[in-house]
Write an enzyme that holds these catalytic residues in place. Structure first.
Site, PDB file in Angstrom:
ATOM      1  N   ARG A 296      -2.584  -2.073  -3.277  1.00 44.90           N
ATOM      2  CA  ARG A 296      -4.045  -1.439  -3.001  1.00 44.90           C
ATOM      3  C   ARG A 296      -3.950  -0.034  -3.783  1.00 44.90           C
ATOM      4  O   ARG A 296      -2.985   0.661  -3.684  1.00 44.90           O
ATOM      5  CB  ARG A 296      -4.110  -1.098  -1.487  1.00 44.90           C
TER       6      ARG A 296
ATOM      7  N   PHE B 176     -11.280   8.813  18.543  1.00 46.34           N
ATOM      8  CA  PHE B 176     -12.450   8.557  19.423  1.00 46.34           C
ATOM      9  C   PHE B 176     -12.271   8.247  20.816  1.00 46.34           C
ATOM     10  O   PHE B 176     -12.603   8.608  21.798  1.00 46.34           O
ATOM     11  CB  PHE B 176     -13.548   7.441  18.805  1.00 46.34           C
TER      12      PHE B 176
ATOM     13  N   GLU C  59      -8.425  -5.941   4.743  1.00 47.79           N
ATOM     14  CA  GLU C  59      -8.322  -5.598   3.418  1.00 47.79           C
ATOM     15  C   GLU C  59      -6.845  -6.431   2.684  1.00 47.79           C
ATOM     16  O   GLU C  59      -7.015  -6.670   1.599  1.00 47.79           O
ATOM     17  CB  GLU C  59      -8.103  -3.918   3.308  1.00 47.79           C
TER      18      GLU C  59
ATOM     19  N   HIS D 250     -13.586   2.058   0.445  1.00 46.91           N
ATOM     20  CA  HIS D 250     -13.306   1.092   1.359  1.00 46.91           C
ATOM     21  C   HIS D 250     -13.920  -0.263   0.821  1.00 46.91           C
ATOM     22  O   HIS D 250     -14.400  -0.929   1.532  1.00 46.91           O
ATOM     23  CB  HIS D 250     -14.183   1.422   2.662  1.00 46.91           C
TER      24      HIS D 250
ATOM     25  N   ASN E 242       0.874  -1.168   0.011  1.00 45.79           N
ATOM     26  CA  ASN E 242      -0.161  -0.205   0.016  1.00 45.79           C
ATOM     27  C   ASN E 242       1.012   1.176  -0.159  1.00 45.79           C
ATOM     28  O   ASN E 242       1.427   1.558   1.159  1.00 45.79           O
ATOM     29  CB  ASN E 242      -0.931   0.026   1.296  1.00 45.79           C
TER      30      ASN E 242
ATOM     31  N   GLY F 216     -11.347   0.577  12.972  1.00 46.33           N
ATOM     32  CA  GLY F 216     -10.989   0.907  14.134  1.00 46.33           C
ATOM     33  C   GLY F 216     -12.063   1.203  15.427  1.00 46.33           C
ATOM     34  O   GLY F 216     -12.271   0.487  16.484  1.00 46.33           O
TER      35      GLY F 216
ATOM     36  N   ARG G 139     -12.335  14.707   8.630  1.00 44.50           N
ATOM     37  CA  ARG G 139     -13.211  15.005   7.567  1.00 44.50           C
ATOM     38  C   ARG G 139     -14.874  15.378   7.850  1.00 44.50           C
ATOM     39  O   ARG G 139     -15.328  14.682   8.739  1.00 44.50           O
ATOM     40  CB  ARG G 139     -13.360  13.895   6.390  1.00 44.50           C
TER      41      ARG G 139
ATOM     42  N   LYS H  71       3.490   0.647   2.853  1.00 45.44           N
ATOM     43  CA  LYS H  71       3.003  -0.287   3.969  1.00 45.44           C
ATOM     44  C   LYS H  71       3.288  -1.673   3.260  1.00 45.44           C
ATOM     45  O   LYS H  71       2.900  -1.690   1.982  1.00 45.44           O
ATOM     46  CB  LYS H  71       1.664  -0.110   4.711  1.00 45.44           C
TER      47      LYS H  71
ATOM     48  N   GLY I 196     -11.322   7.064   8.388  1.00 42.53           N
ATOM     49  CA  GLY I 196     -12.170   7.311   7.571  1.00 42.53           C
ATOM     50  C   GLY I 196     -13.371   6.506   7.684  1.00 42.53           C
ATOM     51  O   GLY I 196     -13.084   5.170   8.166  1.00 42.53           O
TER      52      GLY I 196
END
Ligand code: ADP
Length: 397
Positions: free
Chosen positions: A91, A285, A384, A181, A8, A332, A242, A15, A213
């Site tokens: 990806r 969060f 993924e 996604h 990725n 997450g 966002r 990554k 996201g």
């Protein structure tokens, strides 16, 4: 030989995960970052201790050389030679309307990914350097595969993906909903059907990918029929930084009253909005729940607004599909944030979705709906990279 390298690549990072597809296990994984502005690598393989080091990487080719050295090193590695790698899967964020499934990379595919750069200027250029670096460093003999975040959503009907703008913007500039996604929505919906022991083709599933996201998807019979992200990954529910969907007139109003340029508006919407914007505290969060517990009213407001928006899309997507047999939480927040799952499910009893607070006390794969709930509620950790590895193996076997 069933070892697949999943890559990725971003503009300054790369990554990677090396999979042994005999048993679908991760042999090694790592991250090269600060490419072009220094260089740092973090690498883990098997039982070796994690390795972290500053390594100069002027470009992505040098990052591939660093990961080659680490994967084959006696001290940190897990393979003797890169020739053990059967193929590389990449990806790719945006495939526009050109790709509805994963493909073997050839010059035509590279050109097509390049043609989607205007649609994803922050992502596709990084993916392209990653692909070119892999071809240059690993040679043409190792096949490369592209797996697109947008591909799963190419089944959306025209009436779901069109925007109510002058039609020529769609024709001239390809302005339409694409959705993102997709690899995650596809994986967790299929896995949910397996867990429930029902054919995917007979299920109406709403998948909630909630991470930094976030996006939701209406998966009817295994096909994406609508999704919350749009032309870009900015649309839909609010995210870490966002904005998500908003009244478009706000943009011209704020631009006028704050004297902002297009670039500043874009920066504000992508980097300074979302739960960070509302709370003024954090995009994470966990920080917001901590602040909420300490009585911070704006942290509470940000969290409650997020739950409210997710719930609105669930209602909308159930209406689009004529029901919801399963609601799936992933990523997450979806996997780990039990309180957020409770808040999102609060009041969904009318549509036959009842969460069980005890079962919900988990971060692992589980059915968390109450006994008696007409529809199922599930937590399904996304993967993924595994989907990319599977597609890569299937296309290069
Ligand atoms: P990305 O979109 O960058 O892959 P993730 O899927 O890792 O992001 O999601 C990041 C979000 O998940 C953060 O808001 C974080 O607070 C939340 N999160 C991750 N782990 C936990 C946890 N154990 N408890 C609560 N929230 C978590």
């Amino acid at each position: 030989m069933k070892k697949i390298l999943v890559v990725n690549a971003g503009s300054s990072s790369l990554k990677y995960q090396l999979f042994d597809m005999e048993n679908e296990t991760v042999m090694a994984k790592g991250l090269c970052e600060r490419i072009g502005i220094g260089g740092r690598v973090i690498h883990h393989a098997g039982n070796h201790p994690a390795h972290e080091a500053d390594r100069p990487m002027a470009h992505h080719g040098e990052a591939i050389r660093v990961l080659t050295e680490l994967l084959t090193s006696p001290q940190f590695g897990c393979i003797a030679d890169m020739s053990e790698i059967a193929a590389v899967g990449h990806r790719i964020v945006h495939g526009g309307d050109l790709f509805n499934k994963s493909v073997r990379i050839d010059p035509g595919v590279i050109a097509a990914i390049e043609s989607c750069v205007p649609l994803a200027p922050l992502h596709n250029p990084g993916h392209l350097v990653g692909i070119r670096a892999c071809i240059a460093e690993l040679g043409e003999a190792i096949p490369q595969v592209a797996v697109f975040d947008t591909a799963f959503h190419q089944t959306m009907p025209e009436h779901a993906y069109i925007y109510a703008l002058p039609y020529e913007y769609y024709e001239k500039h390809k302005v339409r909903r694409y959705g993102f996604h997709g690899t995650s929505h596809g994986y967790v919906s299929a896995r949910a059907a397996q867990i429930l022991g029902k054919p995917l083709t007979e299920l109406k599933i709403i998948t909630c990918h909630m991470g930094n996201g976030s996006s939701l998807c209406a998966v009817d019979g295994g096909k994406s029929v609508d999704t919350s992200m749009g032309f870009t990954p900015l649309d839909g529910v609010p995210m870490g930084t966002r904005s998500g969907a908003l009244d478009p007139a706000i943009l011209t109003y704020i631009a006028e009253h704050e004297g902002l340029t297009f670039a500043q508006i874009s920066e504000m919407l992508n980097k300074k909005s979302g739960v960070l914007g509302i709370s003024g505290i954090s995009s994470d969060f966990r920080d917001l729940h901590a602040a909420d517990a300490n009585g911070d009213a704006r942290a509470k407001l940000a969290l409650r607004h997020f739950a409210h928006c997710v719930k609105k899309y669930i209602g909308a997507f159930a209406a689009v599909m004529g029901g919801c047999d399963a609601l799936v939480f992933t990523a997450g927040i979806g996997e780990n944030n039990r309180l957020m799952r409770l808040w999102v499910c609060e009041g969904l009893e009318y549509m036959g979705l009842v969460i069980d607070p005890q079962k919900n006390d988990t971060s692992a794969e589980a059915v968390v709906s109450a006994p008696g709930s007409r529809g199922s509620i599930l937590v399904v950790p996304t993967n993924e990279e595994l989907v990319i590895a599977r597609d890569t193996l299937a296309l290069t076997r």
